[in-house]
Design a protein around this motif. Structure first.
Motif, short mmCIF file in Angstrom:
data_model
loop_
_atom_site.label_atom_id
_atom_site.label_comp_id
_atom_site.label_asym_id
_atom_site.label_seq_id
_atom_site.Cartn_x
_atom_site.Cartn_y
_atom_site.Cartn_z
N LEU A 56 0.84 -1.20 0.00
CA LEU A 56 0.00 0.00 0.00
C LEU A 56 0.87 1.25 0.00
O LEU A 56 0.55 2.25 -0.67
CB LEU A 56 -0.92 0.01 1.23
CG LEU A 56 -2.14 -0.91 1.16
CD1 LEU A 56 -2.86 -0.93 2.51
CD2 LEU A 56 -3.11 -0.44 0.07
N MET A 59 2.29 1.82 -3.43
CA MET A 59 1.25 2.26 -4.36
C MET A 59 0.68 3.63 -4.00
O MET A 59 -0.19 4.14 -4.70
CB MET A 59 0.12 1.23 -4.40
CG MET A 59 0.55 -0.14 -4.91
SD MET A 59 -0.74 -1.40 -4.73
CE MET A 59 -1.98 -0.80 -5.86
N GLY A 60 1.17 4.21 -2.89
CA GLY A 60 0.67 5.51 -2.46
C GLY A 60 -0.75 5.48 -1.93
O GLY A 60 -1.46 6.49 -1.97
N GLN A 61 -1.16 4.32 -1.39
CA GLN A 61 -2.53 4.16 -0.91
C GLN A 61 -2.62 3.89 0.58
O GLN A 61 -3.65 3.47 1.09
CB GLN A 61 -3.21 3.02 -1.68
CG GLN A 61 -3.36 3.29 -3.17
CD GLN A 61 -3.99 2.13 -3.91
OE1 GLN A 61 -4.00 0.99 -3.44
NE2 GLN A 61 -4.53 2.40 -5.09
N ARG A 63 -2.91 5.81 2.99
CA ARG A 63 -3.91 6.64 3.67
C ARG A 63 -5.28 5.96 3.72
O ARG A 63 -6.14 6.32 4.54
CB ARG A 63 -4.04 7.99 2.97
CG ARG A 63 -4.62 7.93 1.57
CD ARG A 63 -4.57 9.30 0.89
NE ARG A 63 -5.21 9.31 -0.43
CZ ARG A 63 -4.65 8.86 -1.53
NH1 ARG A 63 -3.42 8.37 -1.49
NH2 ARG A 63 -5.30 8.91 -2.68
N PHE A 64 -5.50 4.96 2.85
CA PHE A 64 -6.79 4.27 2.83
C PHE A 64 -6.86 3.12 3.83
O PHE A 64 -7.91 2.51 4.00
CB PHE A 64 -7.07 3.70 1.43
CG PHE A 64 -7.33 4.74 0.37
CD1 PHE A 64 -8.56 5.38 0.30
CD2 PHE A 64 -6.35 5.07 -0.55
CE1 PHE A 64 -8.81 6.33 -0.68
CE2 PHE A 64 -6.58 6.01 -1.53
CZ PHE A 64 -7.81 6.65 -1.59
N ARG A 67 -9.69 2.36 6.28
CA ARG A 67 -10.97 1.93 5.72
C ARG A 67 -11.10 0.40 5.70
O ARG A 67 -12.18 -0.14 5.44
CB ARG A 67 -11.16 2.50 4.31
CG ARG A 67 -11.06 4.03 4.28
CD ARG A 67 -11.60 4.63 3.02
NE ARG A 67 -13.05 4.51 2.94
CZ ARG A 67 -13.78 5.07 1.97
NH1 ARG A 67 -13.19 5.80 1.02
NH2 ARG A 67 -15.09 4.91 1.93
N GLU A 175 -14.46 3.05 -4.04
CA GLU A 175 -13.34 3.95 -3.75
C GLU A 175 -12.29 3.29 -2.86
O GLU A 175 -11.15 3.76 -2.79
CB GLU A 175 -13.86 5.21 -3.06
CG GLU A 175 -14.75 6.09 -3.95
CD GLU A 175 -15.25 7.31 -3.22
OE1 GLU A 175 -14.96 7.43 -2.00
OE2 GLU A 175 -15.92 8.14 -3.84
N ILE A 176 -12.68 2.22 -2.17
CA ILE A 176 -11.72 1.54 -1.29
C ILE A 176 -10.84 0.63 -2.14
O ILE A 176 -11.34 -0.28 -2.80
CB ILE A 176 -12.45 0.71 -0.22
CG1 ILE A 176 -13.37 1.60 0.62
CG2 ILE A 176 -11.44 -0.01 0.69
CD1 ILE A 176 -14.19 0.84 1.64
N PRO A 177 -9.52 0.85 -2.17
CA PRO A 177 -8.64 0.00 -2.98
C PRO A 177 -8.74 -1.47 -2.59
O PRO A 177 -8.91 -1.81 -1.41
CB PRO A 177 -7.24 0.55 -2.68
CG PRO A 177 -7.48 1.95 -2.21
CD PRO A 177 -8.79 1.91 -1.47
N VAL A 180 -6.46 -2.78 0.16
CA VAL A 180 -6.89 -2.45 1.52
C VAL A 180 -7.83 -3.52 2.06
O VAL A 180 -7.72 -3.96 3.21
CB VAL A 180 -7.58 -1.07 1.54
CG1 VAL A 180 -8.25 -0.81 2.89
CG2 VAL A 180 -6.57 0.04 1.25
N TRP A 226 -7.31 -9.83 -4.59
CA TRP A 226 -7.41 -8.54 -5.29
C TRP A 226 -8.10 -8.72 -6.64
O TRP A 226 -8.99 -7.95 -7.01
CB TRP A 226 -6.01 -7.96 -5.49
CG TRP A 226 -6.02 -6.63 -6.18
CD1 TRP A 226 -6.21 -5.41 -5.61
CD2 TRP A 226 -5.84 -6.39 -7.58
NE1 TRP A 226 -6.16 -4.42 -6.56
CE2 TRP A 226 -5.94 -4.98 -7.79
CE3 TRP A 226 -5.61 -7.21 -8.68
CZ2 TRP A 226 -5.81 -4.41 -9.05
CZ3 TRP A 226 -5.49 -6.64 -9.94
CH2 TRP A 226 -5.58 -5.26 -10.11
#
Length: 295
Positions: A56, A59-61, A63-64, A67, A175-177, A180, A226
């Motif tokens: 994460l 991948m720059g994610q 912050r999610f 969630r 919106e939730i990757p 995550v 995924w």
């Protein structure tokens, strides 16, 4: 995959996803030769978190990540863990063929749930093709050879939990990757498998090779989950659900390559039915729908 329809992309993702799950199961089975079942699930869950969180970040994610604790994500992942625990409990006591056969009811339950709760409209031909694939899966599993065991019903438990998991997953905010949500699978798995390990097993320290097996299993679980999530996001349930049966074919392939078990003529006939039904589903994508089954 530019130029392809959403259903076609979903089918490709589901096919690769089931391959990941089959190899993941094979590696976990190899690990279980040294360590107990729930312990293997626990280590795999820990590895999913340890692999997923840095991914994460890359991948720059990151912050999610909070969630992953949203109620719908947690509920979806709870049923994922319930399915895994049910299958492992059944596997310890019941013939694997019988258990697998009941597990193959998952796509049927999923289609019924999609029609009743998600309002998806399915052609009778689609439903017939799923039933054809189910017959193929039964020919592959060939249940009944070892006598009935009540523990076989854990296969139905697992199938029901998988169907509910996928129905809930379809309702998770897009919106939730996906990664995550998969990290959330690991978090719930640590809790569920950890409790089961404490209650029912004695800890066995794994060797290096066993840890490599579990780590490989975790990486494939991460990728498979995924792809599974995204398959349901880009395609209809009716289009991709029949391809859950590809797991049966991949299981035979891994069994042949890793454990040296070859399919018999009945199993080969079952594979043919699964492939035919899958190809027909792809071909039907371009046909107009005339007859539908709705709630």
């Amino acid at each position: 995959m530019r130029g392809l329809s959403g259903n076609t992309v979903g089918i490709v993702m589901m096919t690769i996803s089931t391959a990941c799950f089959a190899i993941n199961d094979a590696l976990l089975k190899l690990a279980m030769a040294e360590i107990p079942s729930f312990e293997a699930l626990l280590i795999r869950a820990v590895a999913v978190v340890l692999l997923g969180v840095p991914l994460l970040g890359i991948m720059g994610q990151l912050r999610f990540l909070p969630r992953a604790f949203e109620w719908r994500v947690q509920l979806r992942n709870l049923f994922e863990v319930i399915a895994a625990l049910g299958f492992v409990i059944g596997l310890a006591q019941a013939p694997i063929a019988d258990l697998t056969a009941l597990g193959q009811t998952s796509p049927l339950l999923l289609l019924a749930g999609a029609t009743l709760f998600l309002g998806e409209r399915l052609t009778r031909l689609q439903i017939g093709l799923v039933l054809l694939a189910f017959v193929g899966a039964l020919l592959v599993a060939q249940p009944g050879g070892g006598g009935f065991s009540p523990f076989t019903l854990f296969g139905l438990w697992s199938a029901g939990a998988v169907a509910i998991r996928d129905l809930i997953g379809r309702r998770i905010n897009a919106e939730i990757p996906g990664i995550v949500i998969v990290v959330g699978v690991g978090i719930v798995g640590v809790v569920g498998a950890g409790i089961a390990t404490l209650l029912f097993e004695t800890w066995v320290w794994p060797g290096v090779v066993t840890l490599l097996f579990v780590t490989g299993s975790s990486a494939l679980l991460l990728v498979g989950q995924w792809l599974l999530l995204h398959a349901y996001r880009v395609a209809s349930v009716g289009s991709v659900a029949p391809f859950l049966y590809m797991s049966t074919i991949w299981a035979l392939v891994t069994g042949l390559l890793i454990f040296g078990t070859a399919p018999n003529p009945l199993a080969l006939g079952g594979i043919a039915l699964i492939v035919v039904s899958g190809v027909a589903v792809v071909a039907l994508e371009r046909w107009p729908r005339k007859t539908v089954v709705s709630p």
